[in-house]
Design a protein around this motif. Sequence first.
Motif, short mmCIF file in Angstrom:
data_model
loop_
_atom_site.label_atom_id
_atom_site.label_comp_id
_atom_site.label_asym_id
_atom_site.label_seq_id
_atom_site.Cartn_x
_atom_site.Cartn_y
_atom_site.Cartn_z
N ALA A 77 58.94 76.82 -55.47
CA ALA A 77 58.34 77.47 -56.35
C ALA A 77 59.33 78.71 -57.26
CB ALA A 77 56.93 77.84 -57.09
N LEU A 78 59.54 79.07 -56.72
CA LEU A 78 59.95 80.81 -57.51
C LEU A 78 61.53 80.51 -57.81
CD1 LEU A 78 59.16 83.70 -54.97
CD2 LEU A 78 58.21 83.10 -57.29
N ILE A 79 62.18 80.10 -57.16
CA ILE A 79 63.66 79.10 -57.79
C ILE A 79 63.18 78.52 -58.86
CG2 ILE A 79 65.74 77.93 -56.35
CD1 ILE A 79 64.96 79.24 -54.37
N PHE A 80 62.67 77.52 -58.82
CA PHE A 80 62.39 76.54 -59.70
C PHE A 80 62.25 77.33 -61.17
CE2 PHE A 80 59.96 72.88 -62.15
CZ PHE A 80 60.90 72.17 -62.02
N ALA A 81 61.12 77.68 -60.76
CA ALA A 81 60.24 78.14 -62.15
C ALA A 81 62.08 79.48 -63.08
CB ALA A 81 59.75 79.58 -62.19
N PHE A 82 62.88 80.31 -62.04
CA PHE A 82 63.22 80.31 -62.67
C PHE A 82 64.72 79.61 -62.53
CE2 PHE A 82 68.47 81.69 -61.97
CZ PHE A 82 67.96 83.31 -62.78
N PHE A 83 64.84 78.63 -63.08
CA PHE A 83 65.72 77.45 -63.12
C PHE A 83 65.22 76.79 -64.64
CE2 PHE A 83 67.79 77.74 -59.77
CZ PHE A 83 69.36 78.05 -59.86
N GLU A 84 64.17 76.64 -64.40
CA GLU A 84 63.43 75.47 -65.32
C GLU A 84 62.32 76.50 -66.32
OE1 GLU A 84 63.81 72.20 -65.72
OE2 GLU A 84 65.34 72.20 -63.96
N HIS A 85 62.26 77.59 -66.13
CA HIS A 85 61.16 78.15 -67.40
C HIS A 85 60.48 78.08 -67.33
CE1 HIS A 85 65.29 80.08 -67.99
NE2 HIS A 85 66.34 78.99 -68.63
N TYR A 86 59.47 77.32 -66.40
CA TYR A 86 58.32 77.52 -65.55
C TYR A 86 57.41 78.36 -66.06
CZ TYR A 86 58.81 71.88 -66.89
OH TYR A 86 58.87 70.72 -66.91
N ASN A 87 56.21 78.98 -65.37
CA ASN A 87 55.80 79.66 -65.11
C ASN A 87 54.91 79.64 -63.64
OD1 ASN A 87 53.18 78.58 -64.95
ND2 ASN A 87 52.31 78.63 -66.96
N LEU A 88 54.69 80.46 -62.55
CA LEU A 88 54.65 80.06 -61.19
C LEU A 88 53.29 79.19 -61.25
CD1 LEU A 88 55.79 80.99 -58.31
CD2 LEU A 88 54.15 82.60 -58.81
N ALA A 125 59.51 67.43 -63.74
CA ALA A 125 60.55 66.51 -63.25
C ALA A 125 61.54 67.35 -63.40
CB ALA A 125 61.17 65.50 -63.94
N PRO A 126 62.51 68.06 -63.46
CA PRO A 126 63.74 69.27 -63.03
C PRO A 126 64.91 68.33 -64.56
CG PRO A 126 63.73 68.25 -60.74
CD PRO A 126 62.66 67.54 -61.75
N GLN A 127 65.12 69.47 -65.27
CA GLN A 127 66.04 69.03 -66.26
C GLN A 127 67.32 69.71 -65.58
OE1 GLN A 127 65.51 66.83 -68.40
NE2 GLN A 127 63.29 66.46 -67.15
N THR A 128 67.41 70.79 -64.82
CA THR A 128 69.04 71.42 -65.01
C THR A 128 69.65 71.01 -63.53
OG1 THR A 128 67.72 73.82 -64.25
CG2 THR A 128 67.35 73.41 -66.43
N GLY A 129 70.73 71.74 -63.76
CA GLY A 129 71.41 71.25 -62.16
C GLY A 129 70.69 72.31 -60.87
N GLY A 130 70.20 73.41 -61.10
CA GLY A 130 69.45 74.24 -60.24
C GLY A 130 68.29 73.53 -59.69
N ARG A 181 67.64 70.50 -60.19
CA ARG A 181 67.37 69.57 -59.07
C ARG A 181 68.12 69.41 -57.74
NH1 ARG A 181 70.43 65.83 -64.48
NH2 ARG A 181 68.61 65.81 -65.34
N CYS A 182 68.99 71.02 -57.21
CA CYS A 182 69.60 71.31 -56.20
C CYS A 182 68.24 71.28 -55.40
CB CYS A 182 70.20 72.28 -56.48
SG CYS A 182 72.14 71.35 -56.51
N ILE A 183 67.15 72.65 -56.01
CA ILE A 183 66.21 72.57 -55.67
C ILE A 183 64.72 72.10 -55.03
CG2 ILE A 183 64.52 73.78 -57.21
CD1 ILE A 183 64.74 75.23 -53.27
N ALA A 184 64.83 70.67 -56.14
CA ALA A 184 63.71 69.82 -55.71
C ALA A 184 64.28 68.86 -54.59
CB ALA A 184 64.09 69.06 -56.89
N VAL A 185 66.28 68.49 -54.36
CA VAL A 185 67.20 68.26 -52.99
C VAL A 185 65.90 68.88 -51.67
CG1 VAL A 185 68.57 66.95 -52.20
CG2 VAL A 185 68.55 66.57 -54.46
N PHE A 186 66.53 70.47 -52.00
CA PHE A 186 66.01 70.90 -50.53
C PHE A 186 64.57 70.58 -50.47
CE2 PHE A 186 63.97 74.71 -49.48
CZ PHE A 186 64.25 74.59 -48.16
N LEU A 187 63.61 70.56 -51.57
CA LEU A 187 61.58 70.69 -51.26
C LEU A 187 61.56 69.46 -50.64
CD1 LEU A 187 59.44 71.61 -51.28
CD2 LEU A 187 59.19 71.32 -53.67
#
Length: 255
Positions: free
Chosen positions: A144-155, A175-180, A182-188
């Motif tokens: 969630a922290l990494i996703f928030a950083f790349f996608e600019h969502y709150n925690l 849904a993730p829009q950036t490469g970062g 999407r990478c964390i989404a695959v990991f999750l």
Amino acid sequence: MKRFKNKKIELLYSIFIVTLAIVSVLLVIFDYFNVINIYHGLLFKIYYGIWIFYIIDYVTGFFMAKNKKQFLLDTALDLISLIPAHPIFVIFRLYRVIRIVRYYNIFWKFGWDGKFTGGLHRFIYDTGFIYLFSVSIVILILSALIFAFFEHYNLSTSLWWAITTATTVGYGDIAPQTGGGRCIAVFLMFGGVGFIGLLTSTITDFFTHDSSDATDDKIDKLSTQIEELTKQVNYLQKNVNKKSAPQKRNTKNKN
């Protein structure tokens, strides 16, 4: 758990830790309901002073631990409570309180250690639930922290996305829009889903195993009761045969 040779000092330190944990949780709860503001004035100093103390306490405990791997597993939720990204993580400090209560056998000393607490202990520790739960929480929060950083969502929004993804619910509202992202989404999808699956299967196996054990116990008790009844019936039958034998002989003699 033990850090001091003197038992009284150890007990006082444990009481101090429990007090700090409860105070910090109450501060966060009151701040959430807008009763107080922990980001200004004296409360700000108290809140972050407790946080710094917990960091020192955790680092000290890590270096003092003989088995550092086991320490990391046992204190995974304590580590989560040190994340400064959001005050909600302070809630995990209550796990430290639970560990202290368990260490001093508080329930047993008050006579509360019965069937429920025994079953709860087996469920949390013997099944490995606490370790799977800790790892799952860590994966969700880091994602969630990494996703928030790349996608600019709150925690909070990022945590919602992480939970729905890891549990395979997938509402599709985020849904993730950036490469970062999407990478964390695959990991999750791979790591998170695996651990969440293990967690749910552990819960299912525990209750299934308990119910089967209870059924087996009932069958064993019933079999024991049947054996005892059979023995009593055989004993009564022998006594009846012994008493009826002389009567048959007397009847034959009269005839």
